[in-house]
Design an enzyme around this catalytic site. Structure first.
Site, mmCIF file in Angstrom:
data_model
loop_
_atom_site.group_PDB
_atom_site.id
_atom_site.type_symbol
_atom_site.label_atom_id
_atom_site.label_comp_id
_atom_site.label_asym_id
_atom_site.label_seq_id
_atom_site.Cartn_x
_atom_site.Cartn_y
_atom_site.Cartn_z
ATOM 1 N N PHE A 158 5.579 -43.020 -33.812
ATOM 2 C CA PHE A 158 6.725 -42.213 -33.370
ATOM 3 C C PHE A 158 6.856 -41.024 -34.302
ATOM 4 C CE2 PHE A 158 11.003 -40.705 -32.903
ATOM 5 C CZ PHE A 158 11.164 -40.728 -31.534
ATOM 6 N N ASP A 207 3.550 -39.326 -42.169
ATOM 7 C CA ASP A 207 4.921 -39.173 -41.687
ATOM 8 C C ASP A 207 5.759 -40.244 -42.383
ATOM 9 O OD1 ASP A 207 7.320 -39.431 -40.341
ATOM 10 O OD2 ASP A 207 6.468 -39.104 -38.346
ATOM 11 N N LYS A 213 15.484 -37.909 -42.300
ATOM 12 C CA LYS A 213 16.394 -39.054 -42.349
ATOM 13 C C LYS A 213 17.182 -39.176 -43.660
ATOM 14 C CE LYS A 213 14.350 -42.002 -38.760
ATOM 15 N NZ LYS A 213 15.438 -42.222 -37.829
HETATM 16 C C1 LIG Z 1 8.481 -41.869 -38.364
HETATM 17 C C2 LIG Z 1 9.393 -40.903 -37.676
HETATM 18 N N1 LIG Z 1 9.004 -39.622 -37.540
HETATM 19 C C3 LIG Z 1 9.775 -38.710 -36.934
HETATM 20 C C4 LIG Z 1 10.992 -39.045 -36.409
HETATM 21 C C5 LIG Z 1 11.833 -38.004 -35.742
HETATM 22 O O1 LIG Z 1 12.869 -37.657 -36.572
HETATM 23 P P1 LIG Z 1 14.120 -36.818 -35.999
HETATM 24 O O2 LIG Z 1 14.851 -37.716 -35.057
HETATM 25 O O3 LIG Z 1 14.902 -36.469 -37.222
HETATM 26 O O4 LIG Z 1 13.560 -35.616 -35.323
HETATM 27 C C6 LIG Z 1 11.445 -40.365 -36.526
HETATM 28 C C7 LIG Z 1 12.737 -40.766 -35.948
HETATM 29 O O5 LIG Z 1 13.048 -41.899 -35.756
HETATM 30 C C8 LIG Z 1 10.631 -41.319 -37.176
HETATM 31 O O6 LIG Z 1 11.000 -42.589 -37.294
#
Ligand SMILES: Cc1ncc(COP(=O)(O)O)c(C=O)c1O
Length: 395
Positions: free
Chosen positions: A136, A221, A250
């Site tokens: 994700f 990520d 986050k």
């Molecule tokens: C691993 C990861 N990357 C990216 C995102 C996307 O982040 P945002 O919702 O701040 O755009 C998330 C959101 O849950 C995530 O868990």
């Protein structure tokens, strides 16, 4: 409270299925609703409030900054950006930071940088990025295409081209997917949304080797698992592997919106003035909060608690697995990101927990996810375990 629910449902896009609870106050690991009901938070706004709600250091820093300077353009220097960037580079593999506002935006920046890096070296046909099944990375067009889960793609096709997907933890499949067009591999060191999936001990090292063999960039990520969540500042530290680029968001600013992309200097140099930007990126208030978060984490007590409480919690959940073997298939996690895989859907269990004052979450339909504030106590964990046990025994 009825008013809030009605106004919200009438006026706001229906993109979230919300619980009928209006939260009005948070402190530490606790939340309160408009009726005064108290909850213990095992979700932290989805791994955001790592220091707990309204942590005094974050509140102090943000309040002081609010009175001083709220926003200026990135045409100018600001002290909070300088401070947070220095804290991040001094405590990571990275030499440079690009600030933005969310995880998706950080991943967009990372993927643009990877392409630009190849382009700058004359490899204009090298633009593909390999990502992992059940990953994700966000909801924008590029991060949606990077997210290898069909359910998120549905209705938004055609997707942005230039992505290849392989199973996570499968180095042979990854090796096979590499072509002369591959410019980067993007993955979460530990998958969050995809079900709290941990890598095999040597997997990330092998991915690093593969990147080095082919001159590809490795992007981690760490939007969900960074900032102390796993008991180390960044999850990849557990596996002794360094990426070329890392994304954060986050928990970065203690609940204020902030994202960051970090990179080593020779990679970062591909972003020159005018190549990438963000109006709100590096906002002074968010940066001041972020600096307070970093300084608090670096003191060590919070991450220490995370490690101790993480294994206590996992052990408690494993004891439940032993007691309810037909219901619970697996318990896994690192620090305080823990998944409990069920043999059935978990939605109803989440609702029952909520009605008993415990906020948890379910991902991938059947995996209960626990991402409490890293300051969670033994007593609060015991309460969660006993609520789960009583719900499980009635199923
Ligand atoms: C691993 C990861 N990357 C990216 C995102 C996307 O982040 P945002 O919702 O701040 O755009 C998330 C959101 O849950 C995530 O868990």
């Amino acid at each position: 409270m009825k008013n809030t629910v009605q106004i919200t449902d009438k006026n706001i896009f229906q993109t979230y299925s919300r619980y009928p609870v209006v939260l009005v106050k948070g402190k530490g690991s606790k939340l309160w609703d408009a009726q005064g009901n108290e909850y213990i938070d095992f979700l932290s706004g989805i791994a955001v409030c790592n220091l707990g709600h309204c942590h005094p250091a974050v509140v102090r820093a943000a309040q002081a900054q609010l009175k001083q300077l709220i926003h200026v353009s990135n045409f100018f220097y600001t002290e909070p950006q300088a401070e947070l960037s220095a804290l991040l580079t001094a405590n990571s593999f990275a030499d440079r930071v690009f600030f933005c506002n969310s995880g998706a935006e950080a991943n967009e920046a990372a993927m643009k940088l990877a392409r630009k890096y190849c382009h700058d070296r004359g490899n204009t046909r090298r633009f593909e990025i390999i990502t992992m099944h059940y990953s994700f990375h966000g909801r924008t067009f590029a991060t949606l295409a990077a997210t290898a889960q069909k359910k998120f793609h549905k209705g938004f096709e055609p997707l942005l081209p230039g992505f290849r997907y392989v199973p996570y933890n499968d180095i042979a499949a990854l090796r096979q997917a590499v072509t002369p067009r591959t410019c980067a591999i993007l993955l979460e060191p530990i998958q969050g949304e995809g079900g709290v999936n941990l890598p095999d001990a040597s997997y990330l090292k092998k991915v690093r080797q593969l990147c080095d063999e082919h001159g590809m960039l490795l992007i981690f990520d760490e939007v969900q698992v960074g900032m102390g969540r796993t008991g180390k500042l960044f999850a990849h530290e557990h596996y002794r592997v360094k990426p070329d680029i890392m994304t954060l968001a986050k928990a970065l600013a203690g609940g204020l919106p902030a994202g960051a992309m970090l990179a080593r200097k020779h990679v970062a140099e591909s972003f020159t003035p005018g190549t990438h930007a963000s109006t709100f990126g590096g906002n002074p208030v968010a940066m001041a909060a972020g600096a307070a978060v970093m300084k608090t984490l670096l003191q060590g007590d919070v991450m220490n608690n995370c490690r101790i409480m993480g294994s206590y919690f996992i052990n408690g959940l494993k004891a439940l697995q032993k007691k309810f073997p037909t219901l619970v298939k697996d318990v896994r996690g690192k620090g305080l990101i823990i998944g409990m895989e069920l043999n059935r859907e978990g939605k109803d269990i989440v609702r029952q927990c909520l009605s008993r004052g415990i906020i948890i979450n379910c991902t991938m339909d059947r995996i209960l996810r626990f991402v409490p504030p890293l300051i969670i106590t033994r007593r609060e964990i015991d309460r969660c375990l006993s609520v789960l046990e009583s719900i499980f025994s009635k199923l």
